[in-house]
Scaffold this motif. Structure first.
Motif, mmCIF file in Angstrom:
data_model
loop_
_atom_site.group_PDB
_atom_site.id
_atom_site.type_symbol
_atom_site.label_atom_id
_atom_site.label_comp_id
_atom_site.label_asym_id
_atom_site.label_seq_id
_atom_site.Cartn_x
_atom_site.Cartn_y
_atom_site.Cartn_z
ATOM 1 N N GLY A 60 -53.038 38.351 13.102
ATOM 2 C CA GLY A 60 -53.590 39.351 14.011
ATOM 3 C C GLY A 60 -52.512 40.371 14.359
ATOM 4 O O GLY A 60 -51.440 40.384 13.763
ATOM 5 N N GLU A 61 -52.835 41.229 15.344
ATOM 6 C CA GLU A 61 -51.936 42.334 15.659
ATOM 7 C C GLU A 61 -50.739 41.870 16.483
ATOM 8 O O GLU A 61 -49.682 42.499 16.464
ATOM 9 N N TYR A 62 -50.890 40.767 17.217
ATOM 10 C CA TYR A 62 -49.864 40.402 18.191
ATOM 11 C C TYR A 62 -49.189 39.062 17.904
ATOM 12 O O TYR A 62 -48.721 38.407 18.820
ATOM 13 N N ALA A 63 -49.183 38.652 16.658
ATOM 14 C CA ALA A 63 -48.485 37.412 16.321
ATOM 15 C C ALA A 63 -47.948 37.510 14.907
ATOM 16 O O ALA A 63 -48.618 38.036 14.012
ATOM 17 N N SER A 64 -46.729 37.023 14.723
ATOM 18 C CA SER A 64 -46.149 37.019 13.390
ATOM 19 C C SER A 64 -45.572 35.644 13.083
ATOM 20 O O SER A 64 -45.109 34.939 13.969
ATOM 21 N N LEU A 65 -45.658 35.299 11.810
ATOM 22 C CA LEU A 65 -45.082 34.052 11.319
ATOM 23 C C LEU A 65 -43.916 34.455 10.426
ATOM 24 O O LEU A 65 -44.110 35.191 9.452
ATOM 25 N N THR A 66 -42.714 34.017 10.799
ATOM 26 C CA THR A 66 -41.542 34.514 10.086
ATOM 27 C C THR A 66 -40.617 33.387 9.662
ATOM 28 O O THR A 66 -40.304 32.497 10.455
ATOM 29 N N PRO A 67 -40.179 33.414 8.394
ATOM 30 C CA PRO A 67 -39.169 32.448 7.964
ATOM 31 C C PRO A 67 -37.824 32.813 8.582
ATOM 32 O O PRO A 67 -37.440 33.978 8.583
ATOM 33 N N GLY A 82 -32.793 29.950 7.439
ATOM 34 C CA GLY A 82 -32.518 28.516 7.386
ATOM 35 C C GLY A 82 -33.854 27.822 7.214
ATOM 36 O O GLY A 82 -34.877 28.492 7.074
ATOM 37 N N PRO A 83 -33.884 26.470 7.235
ATOM 38 C CA PRO A 83 -35.136 25.771 6.927
ATOM 39 C C PRO A 83 -36.119 25.733 8.098
ATOM 40 O O PRO A 83 -36.586 24.662 8.490
ATOM 41 N N GLY A 84 -36.440 26.885 8.645
ATOM 42 C CA GLY A 84 -37.346 26.926 9.792
ATOM 43 C C GLY A 84 -38.267 28.125 9.738
ATOM 44 O O GLY A 84 -37.985 29.124 9.073
ATOM 45 N N VAL A 85 -39.373 28.002 10.457
ATOM 46 C CA VAL A 85 -40.348 29.076 10.576
ATOM 47 C C VAL A 85 -40.631 29.268 12.061
ATOM 48 O O VAL A 85 -40.806 28.294 12.786
ATOM 49 N N LEU A 86 -40.684 30.508 12.489
ATOM 50 C CA LEU A 86 -40.995 30.789 13.883
ATOM 51 C C LEU A 86 -42.249 31.638 13.962
ATOM 52 O O LEU A 86 -42.375 32.637 13.265
ATOM 53 N N VAL A 87 -43.165 31.203 14.816
ATOM 54 C CA VAL A 87 -44.330 32.020 15.124
ATOM 55 C C VAL A 87 -44.115 32.595 16.518
ATOM 56 O O VAL A 87 -43.822 31.860 17.452
ATOM 57 N N THR A 88 -44.213 33.905 16.629
ATOM 58 C CA THR A 88 -44.087 34.585 17.916
ATOM 59 C C THR A 88 -45.432 35.209 18.215
ATOM 60 O O THR A 88 -45.979 35.920 17.372
ATOM 61 N N ALA A 89 -45.964 34.934 19.398
ATOM 62 C CA ALA A 89 -47.308 35.432 19.696
ATOM 63 C C ALA A 89 -47.414 35.936 21.122
ATOM 64 O O ALA A 89 -46.815 35.375 22.041
ATOM 65 N N THR A 128 -54.144 31.139 18.801
ATOM 66 C CA THR A 128 -53.273 31.730 17.782
ATOM 67 C C THR A 128 -52.248 30.709 17.294
ATOM 68 O O THR A 128 -52.009 30.587 16.086
ATOM 69 N N LEU A 129 -51.641 29.978 18.224
ATOM 70 C CA LEU A 129 -50.598 29.018 17.811
ATOM 71 C C LEU A 129 -51.229 27.861 17.029
ATOM 72 O O LEU A 129 -50.606 27.331 16.093
ATOM 73 N N ASP A 130 -52.470 27.463 17.399
ATOM 74 C CA ASP A 130 -53.158 26.412 16.639
ATOM 75 C C ASP A 130 -53.451 26.890 15.224
ATOM 76 O O ASP A 130 -53.304 26.140 14.259
ATOM 77 N N GLU A 131 -53.839 28.166 15.111
ATOM 78 C CA GLU A 131 -54.116 28.723 13.790
ATOM 79 C C GLU A 131 -52.821 28.727 12.963
ATOM 80 O O GLU A 131 -52.830 28.375 11.784
ATOM 81 N N ALA A 132 -51.719 29.098 13.601
ATOM 82 C CA ALA A 132 -50.437 29.122 12.893
ATOM 83 C C ALA A 132 -50.068 27.716 12.402
ATOM 84 O O ALA A 132 -49.589 27.553 11.274
ATOM 85 N N ALA A 133 -50.319 26.718 13.245
ATOM 86 C CA ALA A 133 -50.003 25.334 12.858
ATOM 87 C C ALA A 133 -50.839 24.937 11.639
ATOM 88 O O ALA A 133 -50.346 24.249 10.744
ATOM 89 N N ARG A 134 -52.108 25.392 11.583
ATOM 90 C CA ARG A 134 -52.945 25.085 10.431
ATOM 91 C C ARG A 134 -52.405 25.776 9.180
ATOM 92 O O ARG A 134 -52.379 25.180 8.112
ATOM 93 N N VAL A 135 -51.978 27.031 9.332
ATOM 94 C CA VAL A 135 -51.426 27.770 8.198
ATOM 95 C C VAL A 135 -50.222 27.013 7.613
ATOM 96 O O VAL A 135 -50.047 26.924 6.400
ATOM 97 N N LEU A 136 -49.411 26.445 8.501
ATOM 98 C CA LEU A 136 -48.201 25.755 8.042
ATOM 99 C C LEU A 136 -48.517 24.361 7.510
ATOM 100 O O LEU A 136 -47.697 23.765 6.813
ATOM 101 N N GLY A 137 -49.701 23.862 7.837
ATOM 102 C CA GLY A 137 -50.159 22.571 7.298
ATOM 103 C C GLY A 137 -49.501 21.359 7.918
ATOM 104 O O GLY A 137 -48.490 21.431 8.549
#
Lengths: 257, 224
Positions: free
Chosen positions: A220-227, A230-237, A248-257
């Protein structure tokens, strides 16, 4: 809990959780202590994972309070920590702001899922949160932080929240958000929150990200998923409210599996 | 210190490639969050106290002589957006070329050898300041000012904003920028005593999020 001192300086409370393999494919909790405002309770385990719920027996933190939660996950153990309700930062009688410190350590081959409910910064409150996670190479971490500025339709309190994550002592992520009355200028402007009243981060650290990094994407417009570097991913929303933020954070967790 | 060397380094015509970057202004203009001088000022103020403070602190620490490799790592950890990390490294590489031409130094050579694809721009700037005989405060001034002058200059082009209005925004922010410089220099001295973690990590959520959205655009006027 080892200490609760309700003096004029506010309440000082410490909760400690230690997890290690129980030798039967599950996770034991040799340390599980804390009461008063911070009571960790073991709940039903799910497979190899031990589950702990932080139960707030009092409201707070109030101004002058200092809470600390420590969780230590030993090699090959698996721990999930949640909370029974949102943490509500309130103004207090005591002078000065409140502090809430979270100290997490995760060993190689161990996993920590740190998924507390929201932190709500009520009007007039003043809270500084520091969350520090020290991981070993090969540790797994899922960490969610959600900050809500004010109850529904209310002015926000003053909130500073710093999240520092290291792997073998090297910094992976170091971020501080500062908002509410008295925060450095522009916090609610077009570079900061732009009127949003809920902000959140979901951090996922997995050793396999070192080999196959995740592609960045927008949620969406107000959240990004960024590598991360290092071995980590951060979602900022950002979101108008806590419910939409959680979606949004639940959706991000699903995207990451 | 040479005040003129500081002017050379801070000059908008110093060939370090900064003009190609909007500091997030292009995305904020497109989203309708910067519409004129007032919202530009709020945008710049937010950027100054977050990305500006962090960059100024890193530059001051590098100018003080703290380990640039460790500072580069600290910059990575404070920049979750890969689009912003790439932009910062590209700018670092361009600044490195200009700096080595202007003030040749063994420290710059060593850093260029360590990071062939570019070290983070504030780290390069701090070492450039050292090579030019400048100090931590000068380096912090360059970064703090750049954190607001970039978006202001870009907004003049993006919105056809009156350049007089943009300049007034910068003049109004000057006292706050001085304050940020003091915080940055204090933090750099603390980091020299206590370690790099003492450097600020202030972040602006929309700068991070918008940078990723912007990087995915097919057509854009600015690189970031």
């Amino acid at each position: 809990m080892d200490r609760v001192t309700a003096a004029t300086a506010g309440v000082r409370a410490v909760a400690r959780i230690a997890a290690r393999p129980d030798g039967r494919g599950g996770t034991a909790l040799p340390t599980l202590e804390g009461d008063g405002p911070l009571a960790p309770r073991r709940t039903r385990a799910a497979g190899a994972e031990a589950r702990v719920m932080l139960v707030g027996a009092m409201s707070g933190p109030l101004g002058g309070d200092h809470f600390t939660v420590e969780a230590d996950v030993a090699r090959d153990a698996s721990l999930h920590v949640g909370s029974a309700a949102a943490t509500i930062a309130l103004p207090g009688q005591a002078k000065g702001g409140a502090r809430y410190d979270v100290r997490l350590t995760v060993a190689a081959g161990a996993e920590l899922r740190w998924l507390p409910e929201q932190l709500i910064a009520v009007r007039g409150s003043e809270l500084a949160v520091t969350t520090r996670a020290d991981l070993a190479t090969g540790a797994r971490l899922t960490l969610r932080e959600e900050q809500v500025l004010g109850r529904w339709g209310e002015e926000p309190g003053r909130l500073t929240s710093r999240l520092t994550v290291r792997i073998d002592g090297r910094p992976l992520l170091d971020q501080e958000v500062s908002c509410g009355p008295g925060a450095p200028g522009g916090w609610d402007g077009p570079a900061g929150l732009a009127g949003h009243r809920a902000l959140g981060q979901l951090l996922v650290v997995r050793p396999e990200f070192a080999e196959g990094p995740v592609e960045p994407r927008m949620l969406g417009e107000y959240a990004s998923l960024t590598p991360l570097a290092g071995p980590g991913v951060l979602v900022t929303a950002l979101a108008p409210d806590a419910l939409k933020l959680r979606r949004t954070l639940d959706e991000a967790a699903r995207v990451l599996g | 210190m040479s005040r003129t060397a500081l002017l050379v380094l801070a000059d908008g015509r110093f060939p370090a490639g900064g003009h190609a970057h909007s500091g997030g202004a292009e995305a904020a203009v497109k989203a309708g969050r910067i519409t004129g001088a007032g919202s530009l000022e709020e945008f710049c103020r937010g950027r100054l106290h977050t990305a500006g403070l962090v960059a100024a602190s890193l530059a001051a620490a590098a100018a003080l002589g703290l380990d640039p490799v460790e500072l580069d790592r600290a910059a990575d950890a404070r920049t979750p957006s890969p689009a912003l990390r790439n932009a910062s490294r590209r700018l670092g590489r361009q600044l490195m070329r200009a700096a080595r031409a202007a003030w040749p130094s063994g420290e710059l050579d060593a850093l260029a050898g360590e990071f062939p694809k570019g070290a983070h721009q504030p780290v390069v700037l701090g070492l450039t300041a050292r090579a030019a005989g400048l100090g931590p405060e000068d380096a912090a001034h360059c970064c703090a000012y750049e954190s607001v002058s970039g978006p202001a200059g870009a907004t003049v082009r993006l919105l056809s904003l009156d350049p007089f209005d943009a300049t007034r925004v910068l003049a109004r922010l000057a006292p706050e920028a001085d304050l940020v410089v003091r915080q940055a220099v204090d933090a750099a001295h603390r980091a020299a005593e206590e370690g790099i973690d003492a450097l600020p990590a202030a972040s602006a959520p929309l700068l991070e999020i918008d940078a990723q959205a912007h990087a995915a655009w097919a057509v854009r006027l600015f690189a970031s």
